[in-house]
Design a protein around this motif. Structure first.
Motif, short mmCIF file in Angstrom:
data_model
loop_
_atom_site.label_atom_id
_atom_site.label_comp_id
_atom_site.label_asym_id
_atom_site.label_seq_id
_atom_site.Cartn_x
_atom_site.Cartn_y
_atom_site.Cartn_z
N VAL A 20 -5.97 0.43 -7.56
CA VAL A 20 -7.45 0.97 -5.98
C VAL A 20 -8.19 0.55 -5.28
N ASP A 53 -6.38 1.00 -13.91
CA ASP A 53 -4.59 0.55 -13.74
C ASP A 53 -3.95 1.61 -14.18
N HIS A 98 -9.78 2.88 -1.55
CA HIS A 98 -9.33 4.08 -1.51
C HIS A 98 -8.35 4.49 -1.27
N ARG A 99 -7.30 3.62 -1.14
CA ARG A 99 -5.83 3.51 -1.66
C ARG A 99 -5.37 3.43 -2.66
N VAL A 100 -3.91 3.73 -2.62
CA VAL A 100 -3.33 3.36 -3.56
C VAL A 100 -1.84 1.87 -3.75
N THR A 135 -4.28 9.16 -2.07
CA THR A 135 -5.21 9.35 -1.73
C THR A 135 -6.28 9.98 -2.73
N TYR A 170 -0.27 -0.69 -10.91
CA TYR A 170 -0.82 -0.21 -9.16
C TYR A 170 -2.35 0.40 -9.38
N ASP A 191 -11.18 7.64 -6.70
CA ASP A 191 -11.06 6.74 -6.82
C ASP A 191 -10.06 6.25 -8.29
N THR A 211 0.79 -1.30 0.30
CA THR A 211 0.17 0.26 -0.22
C THR A 211 0.99 0.92 -0.12
N LEU A 230 -7.07 6.86 -10.81
CA LEU A 230 -6.27 6.66 -11.27
C LEU A 230 -4.58 8.05 -11.79
#
Length: 248
Positions: free
Chosen positions: A160, A141, A163-165, A71, A158, A75, A66, A77
């Motif tokens: 999501v 992605d 709500h996190r990369v 953030t 990467y 969502d 993570t 990227l």
């Protein structure tokens, strides 16, 4: 007279029956496929050997990270700076990127200079970002490439989650090209055998929530060495529009 008439009727009946059976052609009828080879099943060698309890080679399967401090809005990227993602990795691994004895100290310095005006003769090792839905969740992605010392290219994917990369794939190798086929990332690498190359296929695994090396092959490609073209580190592109080869 009557026996002869019965025989004639019997012959006519057989003829009509044969015509009815064959009059519509041979559609649906069975045909011989000719001789087929005998099926030979696998034979287990040395059955007395105990099964291995640990993997022989570590490809980094299911290793996800993570990315802290990022953030993405909605969502998405596309709204995340690729350089910020890589600098977060640098900050999370100071033993690898900082200090005189760090393996990638020079790469860390070059990454910090990326985008700075007047950076003294240092080429940014971060290549352009590519976007595409590799996980099948309907969102794009992000795929990044980072030039490492020794002619190696690090490839990162990467996505999501919550709500996190999250980095769902990370590998580095000396590569000939990085390609995309549907949702597979294909990395071609040179082999020490003339006329051969390695090809590793990375695919999304919904059970591990990571990209796994689902296929690793050595292929005959001829004696000619592939032509390499420089890749610009300019702005982002979609994976579908990426060139067939992205050499280091």
């Amino acid at each position: 007279m009557f026996p002869s008439l019965r025989r004639v009727r019997a012959v006519l009946g057989l003829t009509v029956t044969a015509l009815l059976l064959t009059g519509c052609g041979d559609s649906g009828s069975l045909r011989g496929a000719g001789p087929t080879p005998t099926a030979v099943g696998p034979v287990r060698l040395w059955p007395q050997l105990s099964p291995a309890s640990a993997p022989a080679v570590d490809y980094g399967e299911a290793d996800t990270v993570t990315v802290g401090g990022l953030t993405p809005r909605g969502d998405d990227l596309h709204r995340v700076d690729p350089l910020a993602v890589v600098l977060a990795e640098v900050a999370a691994h100071p033993d690898a990127y900082d200090g005189p004895n760090a393996t990638y100290a020079r790469t860390g310095r070059q990454l910090r200079d990326c985008g700075r005006r007047g950076a003294p003769g240092r080429q940014c090792p971060l290549l352009r970002a590519y976007y595409g839905d590799l996980t099948g969740d309907g969102r794009d992605d992000m795929v990044l490439g980072i030039r490492f010392p020794g002619g190696q290219l690090a490839v990162r994917v990467y996505t999501v989650e919550r709500h996190r990369v999250v980095q769902v794939m990370g590998t580095s190798d000396r590569v000939i090209s990085v390609e995309l086929a549907d949702r597979d990332v294909i990395i071609r690498s040179p082999s020490t055998l003339p006329g051969y190359e390695f090809r590793t296929v990375w695919s999304w695994d919904p059970h591990q929530h990571a990209m796994l090396a689902t296929r690793d092959e050595i292929l005959r490609v001829g004696t000619a060495r592939p032509t390499r073209h420089p890749v610009s580190a300019a702005g982002p592109e979609r994976l579908g529009s990426a060139p067939s080869r992205s050499p280091r």
